[in-house]
Design a protein around this motif. Structure first.
Motif, short mmCIF file in Angstrom:
data_model
loop_
_atom_site.label_atom_id
_atom_site.label_comp_id
_atom_site.label_asym_id
_atom_site.label_seq_id
_atom_site.Cartn_x
_atom_site.Cartn_y
_atom_site.Cartn_z
N MET A 1 -4.44 -15.19 3.01
CA MET A 1 -3.22 -14.84 2.31
C MET A 1 -2.89 -15.91 1.29
SD MET A 1 0.47 -14.45 4.13
CE MET A 1 1.45 -15.92 3.97
N SER A 2 -2.46 -15.48 0.12
CA SER A 2 -2.13 -16.42 -0.94
C SER A 2 -0.69 -16.90 -0.81
CB SER A 2 -2.32 -15.74 -2.30
OG SER A 2 -1.83 -16.56 -3.33
N LEU B 1 4.73 -11.35 -10.09
CA LEU B 1 5.25 -10.23 -9.32
C LEU B 1 4.18 -9.16 -9.13
CD1 LEU B 1 8.78 -9.94 -10.93
CD2 LEU B 1 8.30 -10.56 -8.56
N LEU B 2 3.42 -8.89 -10.18
CA LEU B 2 2.34 -7.91 -10.07
C LEU B 2 1.33 -8.34 -9.02
CD1 LEU B 2 0.71 -5.45 -10.98
CD2 LEU B 2 -0.25 -6.86 -12.83
N GLN B 3 0.97 -9.61 -9.03
CA GLN B 3 0.02 -10.10 -8.03
C GLN B 3 0.58 -9.96 -6.62
OE1 GLN B 3 -1.31 -14.11 -8.67
NE2 GLN B 3 -2.49 -14.18 -6.79
N ALA B 4 1.88 -10.24 -6.47
CA ALA B 4 2.49 -10.10 -5.15
C ALA B 4 2.44 -8.66 -4.66
CB ALA B 4 3.94 -10.59 -5.20
N VAL B 5 2.74 -7.71 -5.55
CA VAL B 5 2.70 -6.30 -5.15
C VAL B 5 1.26 -5.87 -4.88
CG1 VAL B 5 3.26 -3.94 -5.83
CG2 VAL B 5 4.78 -5.80 -6.47
N ARG C 1 -2.45 -4.03 -1.00
CA ARG C 1 -3.85 -4.09 -0.56
C ARG C 1 -3.94 -4.35 0.94
NH1 ARG C 1 -5.57 -8.19 -3.60
NH2 ARG C 1 -5.89 -6.80 -5.37
N GLU C 2 -3.10 -5.28 1.43
CA GLU C 2 -3.16 -5.59 2.87
C GLU C 2 -2.60 -4.44 3.71
OE1 GLU C 2 -3.87 -7.84 6.38
OE2 GLU C 2 -4.73 -7.70 4.36
N ILE C 3 -1.52 -3.83 3.25
CA ILE C 3 -0.98 -2.67 3.99
C ILE C 3 -2.03 -1.58 4.05
CG2 ILE C 3 0.73 -0.82 3.92
CD1 ILE C 3 2.66 -2.80 2.61
N CYS C 4 -2.63 -1.25 2.92
CA CYS C 4 -3.59 -0.15 2.88
C CYS C 4 -4.87 -0.49 3.64
CB CYS C 4 -3.90 0.22 1.43
SG CYS C 4 -2.46 0.90 0.56
N ARG C 5 -5.26 -1.74 3.64
CA ARG C 5 -6.44 -2.13 4.42
C ARG C 5 -6.21 -1.86 5.90
NH1 ARG C 5 -8.18 -5.84 7.76
NH2 ARG C 5 -6.19 -6.96 7.77
N VAL C 6 -5.07 -2.27 6.41
CA VAL C 6 -4.77 -2.10 7.83
C VAL C 6 -4.58 -0.62 8.18
CG1 VAL C 6 -3.10 -2.61 9.66
CG2 VAL C 6 -3.80 -4.41 8.05
N VAL C 7 -3.79 0.08 7.38
CA VAL C 7 -3.48 1.48 7.69
C VAL C 7 -4.74 2.34 7.58
CG1 VAL C 7 -2.20 3.50 6.92
CG2 VAL C 7 -1.06 1.28 7.05
N LEU D 1 0.43 -7.19 10.90
CA LEU D 1 0.83 -6.78 9.55
C LEU D 1 2.32 -6.95 9.34
CD1 LEU D 1 0.24 -5.50 6.79
CD2 LEU D 1 0.50 -3.25 7.88
N MET D 2 3.12 -6.50 10.30
CA MET D 2 4.58 -6.61 10.16
C MET D 2 5.02 -8.06 10.18
SD MET D 2 5.85 -3.33 12.42
CE MET D 2 7.59 -3.60 12.08
N SER D 3 4.35 -8.88 10.96
CA SER D 3 4.67 -10.31 10.98
C SER D 3 4.36 -10.94 9.63
CB SER D 3 3.89 -11.00 12.10
OG SER D 3 4.10 -12.39 12.08
#
Length: 486
Positions: free
Chosen positions: A1-2, A358-362, A367-373, A414-416
């Motif tokens: 994580m960055s 901000l773009l990088q943060a989104v 990316r992480e949400i979609c990877r996990v889901v 993920l939620m953490s």
């Protein structure tokens, strides 16, 4: 994580993360009402002073005798007021870093010994802001307040009323209460402030996210990266920043405050961030509570990914159990991960530096949400719990238990990592006679002068300084009716 994804598409709750790491230019629109409890009679402040955005807040500063009452000023903004917002509990006069970012702007270094020197702080901030046309500085105390540099340039008197004296006992209430009227005022003040905790937050102050300056921007402030290693988010501070990074921050602020409006992309970043939170927050929370029902969780995963489930990516029904990997789901992941950012990324070089951050943060958040889901959904398909693709034979109970265990770990982590304010709530929900309260300076916080002092016991409303609760506040249901308490 960055490190520079700490905001993770969510603007932090000011009470939940007291030590702020973001400075944002903003505007208070024409017609906005601001409030000031006068200490010196019916006289418009001629010096630098503070106003609040809620009369419930300023009324506590409306002092006078019972015989003469007190004077309460309401101001109307007559032309857009240029302000600078310090996030976190930036009006909290405690030595643990809540004023770090203000110190850097006012004095180019930390001055912890001046934590309570508010007169010098507002004087030097306003002096700094003159060169950029900044007329005020927004901070969070119990509620939002504005440090006004000139009461005559952007406001006019809407009313100046001689009110009944509030008869409040100076300082914070104690446990047990010494004066019911004082306690009632503080509880209603907390209730007034609590209305701004969730989206859309404080709408009377319009922030310009294209000029946002973040101390989690590793390209802007690299010197803080090693200082955060091994520390929880609660313990991060701006203290320890290098002099070179201070200069870069000040240059970035100068650029944000002097650039013409036409140079911005026009992207509504607040909405972009909120769309991501709205799409995933409640669904992830629901999944977390349903791990005993594999098919129900799988249905929710399918719903989340439905706009991205390209038909060509689905594996043949007959080969579900035969596939050894989930590589077939990669197109679904790609569509999900880029859906909110691809069109913005196309702007390329037209984005301001703050917008690229901000773009990088989104991008990294989605990316992480979609990877996990996507991983969870594909595993459900492979195990045979998807109700739309039932296998020829029912999956074994051991396989389902293993799947649920993996899902639970994935969602919890993920939620953490996301740590969104949408999940900061009282559980179970409070009754109608209660409010959900997140401990907030100054009420009950440690200190050596009012309104800090308060007695504490095992049933106390106030944060316990010995356990660090003031730094890691947790929401709790408290009564809004007598008898006050839990």
């Amino acid at each position: 994580m960055s490190e520079n994804t700490e905001h993770r598409a969510d603007i932090t709750i000011h009470r939940l993360r007291p030590v702020g790491h973001t400075i944002v230019p903003g505007t208070i629109p024409v017609g906005t009402l601001l409030y000031h409890g006068s200490l010196a009679g019916p006289h418009l402040p001629t010096a630098l002073d503070w106003v609040s955005v809620e009369p419930d807040h300023s009324i506590g500063f409306c002092h006078g005798s019972i015989e003469t009452g007190c004077w309460h000023l309401t101001l109307k903004v007559t032309r857009p007021m240029k302000v600078l917002y310090f996030d976190g509990s930036s009006a909290a006069k405690i030595p643990e870093g809540t004023m770090d970012t203000q110190d850097l702007v006012a004095w180019s270094k930390m001055k912890p010994e001046w934590v309570a020197n508010e007169e010098q702080r507002i004087m030097d901030l306003c002096k700094w802001g003159q060169r950029y046309g900044v007329n005020g500085f927004v901070r969070m105390e119990m509620n939002f307040e504005v440090m006004i540099c000139d009461f005559t340039s952007h406001t006019e008197v809407a009313s100046f009323l001689n009110l009944e004296n509030t008869r409040l006992i100076p300082g914070a209430p104690t446990d047990p209460p010494e004066d019911l009227n004082t306690v009632h005022y503080y509880y209603e003040l907390m209730h007034s402030a609590s209305r701004r905790e969730m989206y859309p937050g404080e709408t009377r102050i319009v922030l310009d996210f294209s000029g946002l300056v973040s101390f989690y921007d590793t390209a802007l402030v690299p010197s803080l990266v090693p200082r955060r290693v091994g520390l929880e988010r609660w313990d991060h501070r701006v203290q320890g920043i290098s002099s070179e990074d201070i200069e870069r921050v000040q240059d970035r602020l100068a650029q944000a405050l002097t650039r013409p409006p036409v140079t911005t992309s026009g992207i509504d970043w607040k909405t972009v961030l909120r769309v991501v939170v709205d799409r995933y927050a409640s669904r992830l929370e629901m999944m977390q509570s349903m791990f005993g029902h594999a098919q129900q969780v799988q249905r929710r995963l399918r719903t989340v990914l439905l706009p991205y489930t390209v038909f060509a990516a689905l594996p043949p029904n007959t080969s579900l159990t035969a596939n050894a990997t989930n590589s077939w789901a990669a197109p679904v992941f790609r569509e999900c991960a880029t859906s909110h950012t691809a069109s913005i990324a196309a702007h390329g070089t037209t984005l301001m530096p703050s917008e690229r951050l901000l773009l990088q943060a989104v991008q990294e958040t989605t990316r992480e949400i979609c990877r996990v889901v996507t991983k969870m959904w594909a595993s459900g398909m492979m195990t045979g719990v998807d109700p739309l693709y039932p296998p020829e034979q029912s999956p074994e109970a051991d396989h389902i238990r293993t799947l649920i265990g993996e899902w639970k770990e994935d969602v919890t982590q993920l939620m953490s990592w996301l740590d969104w304010s949408a999940w900061v709530k009282c559980r179970p929900a409070c009754g109608f006679e209660e409010m959900c309260y997140l401990p907030t300076w100054p009420i009950g916080f440690p200190g050596d002068e009012p309104p800090f002092q308060a007695q504490r016991d095992s049933a106390s409303l106030w944060p316990d300084p010995n356990t660090g609760e003031w730094k890691r506040p947790q929401p709790k249901c408290i009564r809004r009716l007598e008898p006050y308490g839990f």
